[in-house]
Design a protein around this motif. Structure first.
Motif, short mmCIF file in Angstrom:
data_model
loop_
_atom_site.label_atom_id
_atom_site.label_comp_id
_atom_site.label_asym_id
_atom_site.label_seq_id
_atom_site.Cartn_x
_atom_site.Cartn_y
_atom_site.Cartn_z
N ASN A 7 0.73 -1.32 0.02
CA ASN A 7 -0.12 0.17 0.07
C ASN A 7 0.87 1.19 0.00
O ASN A 7 0.28 2.34 -0.45
N SER A 8 1.80 1.30 0.61
CA SER A 8 2.82 2.45 0.79
C SER A 8 3.30 2.61 -0.79
O SER A 8 3.97 3.84 -0.95
N ILE A 9 3.21 1.77 -1.50
CA ILE A 9 4.02 1.94 -2.74
C ILE A 9 2.65 2.41 -4.00
O ILE A 9 2.82 3.21 -4.67
N HIS A 10 1.80 1.55 -3.67
CA HIS A 10 0.46 1.57 -4.74
C HIS A 10 -0.74 2.30 -4.24
O HIS A 10 -1.87 2.50 -4.72
N GLY A 11 -0.71 2.89 -2.81
CA GLY A 11 -1.96 3.12 -2.35
C GLY A 11 -2.58 4.31 -3.04
O GLY A 11 -3.84 4.60 -2.51
N GLY A 12 -1.69 5.20 -3.69
CA GLY A 12 -2.00 6.42 -4.37
C GLY A 12 -2.35 6.36 -5.79
O GLY A 12 -2.63 7.33 -6.76
N ASP A 13 -2.41 4.85 -6.45
CA ASP A 13 -2.10 4.66 -7.69
C ASP A 13 -3.34 5.39 -8.70
O ASP A 13 -3.42 5.79 -9.83
N HIS A 14 -4.52 5.08 -8.04
CA HIS A 14 -5.68 5.52 -8.71
C HIS A 14 -6.00 6.97 -8.86
O HIS A 14 -6.85 7.46 -9.58
N LEU A 15 -5.05 7.78 -8.22
CA LEU A 15 -4.92 9.16 -8.36
C LEU A 15 -3.97 9.87 -9.37
O LEU A 15 -3.99 11.05 -9.76
N LYS A 16 -3.40 8.81 -10.17
CA LYS A 16 -2.23 9.31 -10.96
C LYS A 16 -3.03 9.99 -12.28
O LYS A 16 -3.91 9.20 -12.86
N THR A 17 -2.29 11.11 -12.70
CA THR A 17 -2.96 11.73 -13.73
C THR A 17 -2.16 11.28 -15.07
O THR A 17 -2.44 11.94 -16.43
N THR A 18 -1.06 10.64 -14.72
CA THR A 18 -0.07 10.41 -16.19
C THR A 18 0.22 8.86 -16.10
O THR A 18 0.06 7.95 -15.02
N ASN A 19 1.02 8.44 -17.04
CA ASN A 19 1.20 6.92 -16.97
C ASN A 19 2.93 6.80 -16.63
O ASN A 19 3.23 5.68 -16.66
N ASP A 20 3.40 7.74 -16.21
CA ASP A 20 4.66 7.56 -15.38
C ASP A 20 4.56 6.67 -14.32
O ASP A 20 3.88 6.65 -13.40
N VAL A 21 5.62 5.86 -14.20
CA VAL A 21 5.53 4.94 -13.03
C VAL A 21 5.84 5.61 -11.83
O VAL A 21 5.25 5.33 -10.58
N ILE A 22 6.69 6.78 -11.71
CA ILE A 22 7.03 7.66 -10.76
C ILE A 22 6.32 8.80 -11.13
O ILE A 22 6.21 9.55 -12.13
N THR A 23 5.21 9.31 -10.12
CA THR A 23 4.50 10.40 -10.24
C THR A 23 5.32 11.59 -10.34
O THR A 23 6.15 11.98 -9.64
N PRO A 24 5.20 12.43 -11.54
CA PRO A 24 5.75 13.55 -11.69
C PRO A 24 5.41 14.58 -10.81
O PRO A 24 4.52 14.44 -10.02
N ILE A 25 6.37 15.49 -10.70
CA ILE A 25 6.36 16.76 -9.69
C ILE A 25 5.42 17.94 -10.54
O ILE A 25 5.82 18.24 -11.58
N HIS A 26 4.19 18.02 -9.97
CA HIS A 26 3.21 19.09 -10.57
C HIS A 26 3.45 20.52 -10.02
O HIS A 26 3.33 20.87 -8.85
N VAL A 27 4.29 21.14 -10.81
CA VAL A 27 4.47 22.28 -10.24
C VAL A 27 3.52 23.67 -10.60
O VAL A 27 3.89 24.75 -10.03
#
Length: 404
Positions: A7-27
């Motif tokens: 869960n500590s790795i995948h618990g927020g996957d449903h909120l990803k807005t891109t297909n990057d494996v690592i969520t990008p920094i939204h500046v």
């Protein structure tokens, strides 16, 4: 149902807005509205999928909350520091009386601001429940809607309080119990199991784990309280920033592994120092929750239940003089002399540098991810050097033979 580390790795996957494996920094600070007039609907400021302005919400912050909710099971709100989280807590509860104990001076400072500006009445959390005359007590001022704030493990000592005891004190009077569990993050302690109503963490520490971000968390019992906190956060201006959020998401990926290792290492070090205390004339007192259980069966029972997965990675030592305490950090090679805790590197602090209410003989130690045998050797050599002792070979050989 997936486990903590997953869960500590995948618990927020449903909120990803891109297909990057690592969520990008939204500046970005602001987000475009829909070009469809029919989709222009006011509101939704507490919806993690509604993006308007980063002070309200942004993808990285929403992902943190989703991950922490996934690993703990409780609605979570993230802030830009631990003190912002505590101020949000006080703002939300708006108590007339606050029962607060020793612990982090920053929280006490916020309580003092509320006392100065709004007349907040304060009592000490360990004041007598019944006065000696049997007629009155400071606890009589704690009423419906007030707040009892407990810090356990206690800063800077790393010692424990029985949460159930303070939950009863609060709930018998209609008050809420908040617990600052910064020194014992998941999976070490779940204060809700023992009666807490709100749990606070300075996520700068173990959640962040790399000494490179500021963050705070409030965990609550239901979504309506979370919504209220989010609306308060909007106008308090205390949402976590984009870069810090991305760093915290990174940190959560190794959260369980780090805390488990730090806890085990700290217990190993404390046990060795306690067993060999007579070999260090300068070592006067050793403070750690694991030591509370040694001579008291009643304390052993609740501590074992409250801390089922290990002890806090933070402990303190008191030396026989102030000069020795100030000297010890300069004799160490692996411990950095700095404030804060919970990072991958081990820290030692002459605590009077940041809290002038603490004994000038006390040093706080935060155990990192180094090999505990190396840390022990560093401490042993340092303690002996401060005490003018030169012989360390026997102790060092024993340390090297420890099974970790």
């Amino acid at each position: 149902m997936t486990a903590f580390s997953t869960n500590s790795i995948h618990g927020g996957d449903h909120l990803k807005t891109t297909n990057d494996v690592i969520t990008p920094i939204h500046v970005t600070t602001t987000y475009s509205y829909s070009s469809n007039p029919d989709e222009l609907i006011p509101g939704g400021l507490t919806d993690p999928n509604t993006l308007v302005y980063s002070r309200e919400n942004h993808p990285n912050a929403a992902q943190i909350e989703a991950i922490v909710e996934s690993i703990t099971g409780y609605p979570t709100v993230v802030y830009n520091s631990g003190l912002s989280a505590f101020n949000a807590l006080i703002t939300h509860v708006n108590p007339k009386t606050l029962a607060i104990g020793d612990g982090y001076h920053g929280c006490q400072g916020i309580a003092d601001i509320w006392k100065r500006n709004f007349g907040l009445h304060q009592i000490h959390i360990n004041d007598e429940e019944v006065a000696p005359d049997g007629k009155s007590s400071k606890w009589d001022s704690v009423k419906q809607g007030d707040l009892v704030h407990l810090e356990t493990p206690l800063n800077p000592y790393g010692t424990y309080f029985d949460i159930r005891k303070y939950a009863k004190l609060a709930h018998d009077r209609g008050a809420l119990l908040s617990v600052d569990a910064t020194f014992a993050p998941p999976p070490l302690l779940d204060p809700f199991k023992f009666g807490a109503d709100i749990v606070m963490h300075s996520a700068t520490k173990f959640f962040g784990g790399h000494s490179d971000l500021l963050a705070g968390l409030l965990l609550v019992k239901d979504q309506e309280v979370k919504k209220s906190l989010l609306l308060d956060r909007l106008v308090l201006g205390s949402n976590i920033a984009n870069l810090e959020s991305a760093l915290l998401v990174r940190s959560l990926r190794t959260f369980e592994l780090r805390v488990a290792r730090q806890s085990k290492s700290a217990e190993t070090i404390v046990k060795f120092l306690d067993l060999h205390k007579k070999d260090f004339p300068v070592l006067d007192v050793l403070h750690h929750g694991s030591l509370q259980q040694q001579n008291d069966e009643k304390e052993k029972e609740w501590i074992t239940e409250q801390m089922p997965n290990g002890h806090t990675p933070v402990f303190s030592i008191e030396l026989t003089s102030e000069d020795q305490a100030k000297l010890l950090p300069s004799k160490l090679k692996l411990f950095r002399h700095a404030t804060s805790l919970g990072g991958a590197e081990s820290l030692i602090e002459w605590r009077a540098m940041s809290d002038d209410h603490i004994s000038k003989k006390l040093l706080r130690l935060s155990i990192g991810l180094e090999d505990p045998r190396d840390l022990l050797e560093d401490l042993v050599r340092g303690l002996l050097a401060v005490g003018g002792e030169k012989e360390a070979d026997v102790l060092i050989e024993e340390i090297k033979s420890l099974k970790i």
